[in-house]
Each structure stands twice: as structure tokens, then as C-alpha cells.
Design a protein around this motif. Sequence first.
Motif: not given
Length: 285
Positions: A72-77
Amino acid sequence: MPETRLAIDLTGGVLRVVDGALGGPMRCGSGGTPAGSLVDGKVMDAAAVASALRQLLARTEINETRALIAASDAVATFRVIKLPPTAGDHDVDGAVSRELPMDPEKMSTQWVNVGNGDGSRVVYAVAWDRALVKSIANVATMAGLEPRVIDLKSACVARAVTGPACVVVDMASNPAEIILIDGHVPQVWHSFKLEGAAGDDFGAAIAGPLRTVLRFYERRRDTQFDPSAPIFIAGEQMLASRASAALSRELEHPVTHLPIPPRVPAEIRHATYLACLGLLMRRGA
């Protein structure tokens, strides 16, 4: 014969796997995870998720152990950064540090060149939480797999869609997600809870989040998002034609159902397994 690979989507509460190769046979399956074990793309209980994954692979009769994983993009930027064509790697490192300020004790960064079509040096930079990514790798290892690649879902989706510019609304994800792609590169990722939508008339529920994403991107410097770039609805439920037309008028972009990617068998539910298909399109690994 193309190499068979195993792709795993760990971005939501539902696990999705595809085993196969583009242009060849594919085997796919999906299954739930124990409550609270995988929340908004973040692994909270690696052992529970690994057990669910092992059961899913057994039910789907998949024996491949080398895994490509969509996180998920929630774990990174991530950021897409434009630099002068003469910029060296040291300049890129400095720009990435400015654009992605982070705690070096917790975060890691990586960047790759993605093109210089307009005379600029363009890089795609990612900063990720090491602990969150490690927990994803642990799920694969505990399930008896060898994690070869962990890739952000937005990058997988950008690989799987046709055309250089579009917006993908992933209705199969929970929460729903919007990924804006320009120049074949993900530019914006946004997740949102789908409120008050029912059946095939969910246009009004996604109009606000879509408008937010489009305005955010169009306010950036040096960007001019093509008004002919389509908005693709990815999900099991088709948006009613009347709602699609109304949404298109409101947002001034064509709205349509996500087309099937090239070399994917027609029987594969491509909208559901889009991140996995994007992993299979990845070069290398």
C-alpha cells in the motif's frame, strides 16, 4: 515461453494473488484476512496474515515460491521531481532530501530516473517506513515464500493501464483509492472512505475526492494535465451510464470503466487484480 511469476497484492484487507505470465495462462484467487491483522495496507499481525496467505495459495493450487508483492502507498511517500538536464546524482540526492524530509532512523529512500522528454531530468523518489515494509516481507517469509520485490501499488497500477495519462479510481480497495498518472508515472495517490454509495449510482460519492485530486495536481508548477485524460473506474460494479456522463461533465474528463490491459486473458477480473497484473508487467526480478 514467458516466465511464470507469482504476484501478491497486500494492500487491503483482502489478499489477492495471480500466478502466471502475460500472454499465457494465469491462475488467480482472493481471500480475507483475520480482523485487525491487515488494516489500511499496514500489517498489524504478520503471523495471521501469513496463515491466511498460505491457505489462499493452497486453495488456488499455486506452488511458486518467488513472490512479487504490491504494498500500500500508505507505507511510503513518493514524489516526481524535475531537475535541470545537467543535474548530477548528487543534485538529485539533495532534491530528494528537500522534497522528502524524513527521520533517517525510521525511513529509507530510493530514486530512479523516469525520463527527460521535455529537456528536464525527471526522477521518481520514494521514502518508506522500514518497519512497515519489513513486516510485509515477514508475511511472505512466514508463508514460505521468497519476497523478490516489494513495489508500491501506485507504481503497479501505472504499469498496468494503457495510455500515458489517466486517473484510476480503485473501487475494489477498502478504503477506495485514486491514483493520478501522468507521463506513465504515478503523480498523486489518495485514499478515501466511500460514503453513502449504493449499487451502480456511486458517481456523487466519488466526485468530491476526484475533484480534490485533480485540483491538487493542477496547482503544481510545470504541470498541465491533459483534459482528454480519462478517469477509469476499476471495480466489480459498473458505474451507470447516466452517472458516468454526469461525472464527466462535472470534472471535464471522460469517465469510463477500466479497459482490460494488453495480453491479459479475458476471463481474468482485471479490475480486481490490477496491482498483481502490474507486478507481472515489471521488468526484472
